[in-house]
Design a protein around this motif. Structure first.
Motif, PDB file in Angstrom:
ATOM      1  N   PRO A 104       0.835  -1.201   0.000  1.00  0.00           N
ATOM      2  CA  PRO A 104       0.000   0.000   0.000  1.00  0.00           C
ATOM      3  C   PRO A 104       0.869   1.249   0.000  1.00  0.00           C
ATOM      4  O   PRO A 104       2.083   1.179   0.205  1.00  0.00           O
ATOM      5  CB  PRO A 104      -0.784  -0.126   1.308  1.00  0.00           C
ATOM      6  CG  PRO A 104       0.124  -0.908   2.196  1.00  0.00           C
ATOM      7  CD  PRO A 104       0.861  -1.872   1.297  1.00  0.00           C
ATOM      8  N   GLU A 108      -0.993   3.655   4.536  1.00  0.00           N
ATOM      9  CA  GLU A 108      -2.228   2.965   4.185  1.00  0.00           C
ATOM     10  C   GLU A 108      -2.053   1.459   4.312  1.00  0.00           C
ATOM     11  O   GLU A 108      -1.016   0.915   3.931  1.00  0.00           O
ATOM     12  CB  GLU A 108      -2.653   3.295   2.752  1.00  0.00           C
ATOM     13  CG  GLU A 108      -3.082   4.735   2.548  1.00  0.00           C
ATOM     14  CD  GLU A 108      -3.548   4.982   1.123  1.00  0.00           C
ATOM     15  OE1 GLU A 108      -4.433   5.823   0.942  1.00  0.00           O
ATOM     16  OE2 GLU A 108      -3.027   4.324   0.212  1.00  0.00           O
ATOM     17  N   TYR A 110      -4.342  -0.696   2.901  1.00  0.00           N
ATOM     18  CA  TYR A 110      -4.829  -1.275   1.649  1.00  0.00           C
ATOM     19  C   TYR A 110      -4.590  -0.302   0.490  1.00  0.00           C
ATOM     20  O   TYR A 110      -4.874   0.888   0.609  1.00  0.00           O
ATOM     21  CB  TYR A 110      -6.325  -1.574   1.749  1.00  0.00           C
ATOM     22  CG  TYR A 110      -6.690  -2.441   2.933  1.00  0.00           C
ATOM     23  CD1 TYR A 110      -6.306  -3.776   2.993  1.00  0.00           C
ATOM     24  CD2 TYR A 110      -7.415  -1.917   4.003  1.00  0.00           C
ATOM     25  CE1 TYR A 110      -6.634  -4.569   4.082  1.00  0.00           C
ATOM     26  CE2 TYR A 110      -7.755  -2.704   5.091  1.00  0.00           C
ATOM     27  CZ  TYR A 110      -7.359  -4.027   5.131  1.00  0.00           C
ATOM     28  OH  TYR A 110      -7.686  -4.813   6.205  1.00  0.00           O
ATOM     29  N   PRO A 111      -4.102  -0.800  -0.640  1.00  0.00           N
ATOM     30  CA  PRO A 111      -3.846   0.074  -1.794  1.00  0.00           C
ATOM     31  C   PRO A 111      -5.121   0.366  -2.581  1.00  0.00           C
ATOM     32  O   PRO A 111      -6.088  -0.393  -2.534  1.00  0.00           O
ATOM     33  CB  PRO A 111      -2.871  -0.754  -2.636  1.00  0.00           C
ATOM     34  CG  PRO A 111      -3.249  -2.173  -2.339  1.00  0.00           C
ATOM     35  CD  PRO A 111      -3.665  -2.189  -0.887  1.00  0.00           C
ATOM     36  N   TRP A 112      -5.129   1.460  -3.309  1.00  0.00           N
ATOM     37  CA  TRP A 112      -6.231   1.791  -4.208  1.00  0.00           C
ATOM     38  C   TRP A 112      -6.187   0.900  -5.441  1.00  0.00           C
ATOM     39  O   TRP A 112      -5.114   0.596  -5.968  1.00  0.00           O
ATOM     40  CB  TRP A 112      -6.141   3.245  -4.660  1.00  0.00           C
ATOM     41  CG  TRP A 112      -6.596   4.243  -3.644  1.00  0.00           C
ATOM     42  CD1 TRP A 112      -5.810   4.961  -2.790  1.00  0.00           C
ATOM     43  CD2 TRP A 112      -7.950   4.641  -3.384  1.00  0.00           C
ATOM     44  NE1 TRP A 112      -6.589   5.781  -1.999  1.00  0.00           N
ATOM     45  CE2 TRP A 112      -7.906   5.610  -2.345  1.00  0.00           C
ATOM     46  CE3 TRP A 112      -9.191   4.278  -3.913  1.00  0.00           C
ATOM     47  CZ2 TRP A 112      -9.057   6.217  -1.839  1.00  0.00           C
ATOM     48  CZ3 TRP A 112     -10.332   4.882  -3.410  1.00  0.00           C
ATOM     49  CH2 TRP A 112     -10.267   5.834  -2.390  1.00  0.00           C
ATOM     50  N   LYS A 113      -7.355   0.479  -5.896  1.00  0.00           N
ATOM     51  CA  LYS A 113      -7.511  -0.164  -7.201  1.00  0.00           C
ATOM     52  C   LYS A 113      -8.000   0.936  -8.140  1.00  0.00           C
ATOM     53  O   LYS A 113      -9.111   1.448  -7.973  1.00  0.00           O
ATOM     54  CB  LYS A 113      -8.545  -1.290  -7.144  1.00  0.00           C
ATOM     55  CG  LYS A 113      -8.352  -2.275  -6.007  1.00  0.00           C
ATOM     56  CD  LYS A 113      -7.201  -3.204  -6.265  1.00  0.00           C
ATOM     57  CE  LYS A 113      -7.137  -4.269  -5.170  1.00  0.00           C
ATOM     58  NZ  LYS A 113      -6.040  -5.224  -5.400  1.00  0.00           N
ATOM     59  N   ILE A 216     -15.685  -0.654   1.879  1.00  0.00           N
ATOM     60  CA  ILE A 216     -14.746  -0.185   0.868  1.00  0.00           C
ATOM     61  C   ILE A 216     -15.054   1.275   0.553  1.00  0.00           C
ATOM     62  O   ILE A 216     -16.201   1.725   0.662  1.00  0.00           O
ATOM     63  CB  ILE A 216     -14.771  -1.033  -0.423  1.00  0.00           C
ATOM     64  CG1 ILE A 216     -15.997  -0.709  -1.275  1.00  0.00           C
ATOM     65  CG2 ILE A 216     -14.708  -2.512  -0.122  1.00  0.00           C
ATOM     66  CD1 ILE A 216     -15.920  -1.303  -2.672  1.00  0.00           C
ATOM     67  N   ASN A 278     -12.232   4.472  -8.699  1.00  0.00           N
ATOM     68  CA  ASN A 278     -11.155   3.900  -7.898  1.00  0.00           C
ATOM     69  C   ASN A 278     -11.783   3.358  -6.616  1.00  0.00           C
ATOM     70  O   ASN A 278     -12.757   3.920  -6.111  1.00  0.00           O
ATOM     71  CB  ASN A 278     -10.111   4.960  -7.527  1.00  0.00           C
ATOM     72  CG  ASN A 278      -9.523   5.648  -8.740  1.00  0.00           C
ATOM     73  OD1 ASN A 278      -9.376   5.048  -9.799  1.00  0.00           O
ATOM     74  ND2 ASN A 278      -9.191   6.922  -8.597  1.00  0.00           N
ATOM     75  N   TRP A 279     -11.222   2.275  -6.074  1.00  0.00           N
ATOM     76  CA  TRP A 279     -11.749   1.759  -4.814  1.00  0.00           C
ATOM     77  C   TRP A 279     -10.633   1.127  -3.989  1.00  0.00           C
ATOM     78  O   TRP A 279      -9.594   0.748  -4.511  1.00  0.00           O
ATOM     79  CB  TRP A 279     -12.869   0.742  -5.049  1.00  0.00           C
ATOM     80  CG  TRP A 279     -12.436  -0.599  -5.584  1.00  0.00           C
ATOM     81  CD1 TRP A 279     -12.347  -0.985  -6.887  1.00  0.00           C
ATOM     82  CD2 TRP A 279     -12.011  -1.735  -4.807  1.00  0.00           C
ATOM     83  NE1 TRP A 279     -11.903  -2.279  -6.978  1.00  0.00           N
ATOM     84  CE2 TRP A 279     -11.692  -2.771  -5.720  1.00  0.00           C
ATOM     85  CE3 TRP A 279     -11.883  -1.981  -3.438  1.00  0.00           C
ATOM     86  CZ2 TRP A 279     -11.245  -4.029  -5.301  1.00  0.00           C
ATOM     87  CZ3 TRP A 279     -11.428  -3.239  -3.017  1.00  0.00           C
ATOM     88  CH2 TRP A 279     -11.119  -4.243  -3.953  1.00  0.00           C
ATOM     89  N   LYS A 280     -10.891   1.020  -2.690  1.00  0.00           N
ATOM     90  CA  LYS A 280      -9.968   0.316  -1.799  1.00  0.00           C
ATOM     91  C   LYS A 280     -10.714  -0.120  -0.543  1.00  0.00           C
ATOM     92  O   LYS A 280     -11.751   0.438  -0.182  1.00  0.00           O
ATOM     93  CB  LYS A 280      -8.781   1.198  -1.413  1.00  0.00           C
ATOM     94  CG  LYS A 280      -9.128   2.338  -0.466  1.00  0.00           C
ATOM     95  CD  LYS A 280      -7.861   3.016   0.051  1.00  0.00           C
ATOM     96  CE  LYS A 280      -8.182   4.116   1.056  1.00  0.00           C
ATOM     97  NZ  LYS A 280      -6.957   4.686   1.651  1.00  0.00           N
TER      98      LYS A 280
END
Length: 311
Positions: A104, A108, A110-113, A216, A278-280
């Protein structure tokens, strides 16, 4: 050993592996029907995985081009759910040490998708050409429409304040779907304890998903909405390499969509029926209050407020 000899050897491996799969799947059911012996659930797929692993180990010193994972279509029945799934042999023979999640950004977990094709779906949706599976039930709730309280009408003219005008939902109207289901017919998928980052802390027994209800963040432009993960899709339920790793969504009928969102998410972000976001993943402690914190027996905010005596 020459390249051509390597190629020939691994061609033979693939042929043998395929024959073993076909023979195992065809002979075992007939033996069961004859009553010759009893097999525990999962024995067939476990046997296939072991056989493939054994064959591969015989040629571990060679370095051929990596073959595409074989896939076997199977039907699983659960006490709560019935669904057709694709069993990936690589998943059955999964080795945790061979995979690690993408790092990440600083600070962070969790990384962004990023730049994920996003489509709209809704509870009670009927099947269509690009959505062959009806949404009356979810991967984790056979009676999803009933649990929600009715049809989550996506027509903007029939909605107000992010919910349908005909009823007040009994579950969070701000929901989404990602293409992974950690549950199997019994217990959890074999890779789930290693690939689901929060598996151990969220584990509540073999009958309970560790993914259902997770939060999310979904971003479009300068707006961010927070949704709960309530179904598996679009199209796939086994793509952990994308959901938790660094792969991109697989091609599908909806332009390679990797995220389904509810009408409430669509309306909050101002999305088209097919859009890009974008999501995470986020922890509940990181989720601010908003339209997503008001309703639902499954809503972490509502549950927390009730425990605190606030409602």
């Amino acid at each position: 050993m020459g390249t051509s000899e390597n190629s020939l050897r691994f061609t033979r491996i693939r042929v043998v592996a395929t024959e073993l799969i076909i023979e195992t799947l065809s002979l075992c059911p007939s033996a069961l029907r004859r009553g010759g012996y009893k097999m525990k659930p999962g024995t067939v797929t476990h046997t296939i995985a072991v056989l493939l692993s054994s064959i591969s180990s015989l040629f571990a010193h060679s370095t051929p081009k990596k073959a595409e994972p074989a896939k076997v279509r199977a039907s699983k029945k659960s006490d709560k759910l019935s669904e057709d799934i694709l069993l990936n042999v690589n998943s059955l023979a999964f080795t945790p040490g061979h995979w690690s999640p993408p790092p990440p950004e600083a600070g962070e977990r969790y990384p962004w998708k990023r730049n994920i094709v996003t489509t709209v779906f809704w509870i009670g949706e009927e099947p269509s050409a690009n959505n062959p599976v009806p949404n009356r039930s979810s991967s984790w709730d056979k009676y999803w429409t009933r649990s929600y309280g009715g049809f989550d009408d996506p027509n903007r003219a029939h909605r107000s304040d992010y919910i349908p005008v005909k009823f007040t939902p009994r579950q969070n109207p701000v929901y989404c779907a990602l293409p992974y289901n950690d549950k199997a017919a019994t217990g959890h998928r074999p890779e789930a304890p290693q690939v689901v980052p929060w598996f151990r802390e969220a584990y509540q027994g073999p009958a309970v998903s560790t993914c259902k209800g997770r939060w999310i963040a979904i971003c479009k432009g300068n707006r961010t909405v927070y949704a709960q993960w309530e179904d598996a899709g679009p199209f796939r339920t086994d793509h952990w390499q994308y959901v938790f790793g660094n792969e991109r969504p697989k091609p599908n009928l909806n332009k390679g969509a990797g995220l389904d969102v509810s009408p409430a998410v669509r309306d909050y972000l101002g999305l088209e029926e097919t859009d890009v976001t974008n999501w995470k993943f986020v922890e509940f402690s990181e989720v601010p209050r908003g339209p997503w914190s008001k309703l639902g027996e499954n809503n972490t905010f509502v549950i927390s407020d009730r425990k605190a005596g606030k409602i």
